[in-house]
Design an enzyme around this catalytic site. Structure first.
Site, short mmCIF file in Angstrom:
data_model
loop_
_atom_site.label_atom_id
_atom_site.label_comp_id
_atom_site.label_asym_id
_atom_site.label_seq_id
_atom_site.Cartn_x
_atom_site.Cartn_y
_atom_site.Cartn_z
CE LYS A 58 -3.98 2.00 2.60
NZ LYS A 58 -4.68 1.60 3.96
CB SER A 95 -8.06 3.50 3.09
OG SER A 95 -7.32 2.84 4.24
CB SER A 137 -7.87 0.65 6.18
OG SER A 137 -8.65 1.82 6.30
#
EC number: 6.3.5.7
Length: 526
Positions: free
Chosen positions: A76, A171, A195
């Site tokens: 990420k 996210s 997330s």
């Protein structure tokens, strides 16, 4: 090869059935084919191929570094990667290239993993859809799956797929999509209020949030220091355990990590669940919960019961306060953390040179989106001297009560809690953006954020497809630092439910048959 589990591919590499370079090339080719999913912000092709070459040399000498040697992974884009741009999907950090690796990234590289690239997210990981970063929203690979398309045709929807693609959740949506679309075997996400687990549930993959303090946060660009945890996304529970075994342990650069050394572990295969006690929190049966998720949740509870486990209803009495409490604490820490982005040391800097104050203001206005600015404003309001006691301090006290709810339940003999991960299956993007980010996050974090406030381990495991042909995941919550026990139960559940493999024929039309393997026999790639 690409559809196999991490363990299987590792064995294939050791036996010479495939080389790290071939594996890397196949993943890169799939990343190019699935570019429209927008899962990656940066594809580190050269880096990955160079790492594959090194890995190949080691395999030839018979000196493999372990289970991850030669395995493609993604990270990420809020983890620092030395020499590779790290943006947090924000204008504030566009073009920022960190001089060091996050500890978790370094640990993956030390094991010989191949870094395919950096994945997309909501700006600074603030959101639950992966729709609010400057690089645009991430599309859920299931939007293009045979399972979903066939159901859509039956339900006589117009075949206008482009406007009806689904969100990945967030996210860490880029990481979930990357794993789901077979472009890597594992990916790092981060989890502050759900997330990692939320997009895992929407993308039909396993999403693990380890116990707070088990895995180092050094190099993870902070959102909420007291709740952030690096998360792990994989296609099966065993793979998540493999990655956790490598990442876990003390880090001198993160004072919140545990002191004791952690040994990599292999999950035992549970055959008997009769000694287990599974708790079902009654407060999680909310009016907003979709009937499909609710019935799968009941079916899962019945599955444990029919196999001899003790399944009991438990109470977490302070659940109704948790989302408000989370909002106060989260925005307060965000306000504090975001103060470092002032245009002086790194990241974006505006052209305004009227005064230092004007430069700060313009830099932050240009650098942050509305969502981030909104959370900073909220947080600073809660931290004002006249509000501090009434909001921040009070929320800290409620946080303790929420953590104690979990302690009490686990002390009463419950081994693992079983809850939904999300309120419903993934929704179309056009539907999702009808609500603003804050409303959405408050709804979507409802089953996940209390775990972050309590510092417990939790994992979302895909259970079944909805009537629409979309994945629905359930969440298991364990005692603090009993991650191994939690994963063992999750692995048993995964084996029982036999979640179907995503069928992405159109996407992979020229990646001839992914592989032949009885366990994933439902992969049929033409």
């Amino acid at each position: 090869m690409l559809g196999r589990t991490l363990r299987e591919v590792s064995a294939a590499l050791k036996q010479g059935q495939v080389t790290p370079t071939e594996l890397c090339q196949r993943c890169l080719s799939l990343i190019r084919k699935t570019k429209f999913l927008n899962a990656y912000i940066t594809v580190s092709e050269e880096v990955a191929l160079k790492q594959a070459e090194e890995s190949e040399k080691r395999y030839k000498k018979g000196h493999s570094l372990g289970d991850l040697d030669g395995i493609p992974v993604a990270v990420k884009d809020n983890f620092s990667t030395s020499g590779i741009e790290t943006t947090c999907a924000s204008n504030m950090l566009k073009g920022y290239v960190p001089p060091y690796n996050a500890t978790v990234v370094q640990k993956l590289l030390d094991q010989g993993a191949l870094l395919m690239g950096k994945t997309n997210l909501d700006e600074f990981a603030m959101g639950s859809g992966s729709t609010d970063g400057i690089f645009g929203p991430v599309k859920n690979p299931w939007s293009y799956s045979k399972q979903y398309r066939e159901k859509r045709k039956q339900n006589s929807h117009s075949e206008n797929e482009d406007s009806n693609w689904l969100i990945t959740g967030g996210s860490s949506g880029g990481s979930a999509a990357a794993v789901s679309a077979f472009t890597c075997f594992a990916a790092l996400g981060s989890d502050t209020g759900g997330s990692t687990r939320n997009p895992a549930a929407h993308c039909g993959v396993v999403g693990l949030k380890p116990s707070y303090g088990l895995v180092s946060r050094h190099g993870l660009i902070p959102l909420v220091n007291s709740m952030d945890v690096p998360g792990i996304l994989t296609r099966c529970v065993d793979d998540a355990a493999t990655v956790l075994g490598i990442l876990a342990g003390h880090d001198p650069k993160d004072s919140t990590t545990i002191q004791d050394p952690v040994k990599p572990f292999t999950l035992p295969s549970l055959t008997d669940v009769s000694k287990l006690c599974i708790g079902i929190p009654k407060e999680y049966l909310t009016p907003e919960l979709s009937s499909e998720v609710q019935s799968l949740w009941s079916r899962a509870a019945n599955l444990f019961e029919s196999e001899g486990a003790k399944v009991i209803e438990v109470s977490l009495p302070h659940t109704s306060y948790s989302i408000m409490c989370y909002h106060v604490l989260c925005t307060s820490e965000v306000a504090s953390n975001m103060a470092r982005f002032d245009g002086l040391e790194y990241g974006h800097r505006c052209d305004n040179d009227v005064s230092t104050e004007a430069m700060y203001a313009a830099t932050r206005r240009e650098g942050f989106n509305d969502v981030v600015r909104g959370r900073i404003l909220s947080g600073n309001f809660f931290l004002l001297r006249e509000n501090y006691e009434n909001y921040f301090v009070k929320a800290q006290k409620v946080r303790r009560l929420i953590a104690n709810d979990f302690v009490n339940v686990f002390n009463s003999g419950v081994d693992v809690l079983l809850t939904p991960t999300t309120l419903s299956e993934a929704v179309p993007y056009t539907e999702f953006i009808k609500e603003d980010n804050r409303t959405r996050s408050a709804q979507d974090d409802i089953f996940t954020q209390a775990v972050n406030m309590a510092g417990l381990p939790a994992v979302s495991v895909p259970m079944a497809l909805s009537s629409q042909g979309l994945p629905i995941g359930l969440q298991f919550i364990g005692r603090a630092f009993c991650d191994q026990q939690l994963l063992t139960v999750a692995k048993w559940f995964e084996k029982q439910v036999q979640f179907p493999v995503i069928q992405l024929q159109e996407l992979m039309d020229d990646c001839s048959s992914v592989f032949e393997n009885e366990k994933l026999a439902s992969v049929s790639v033409k």
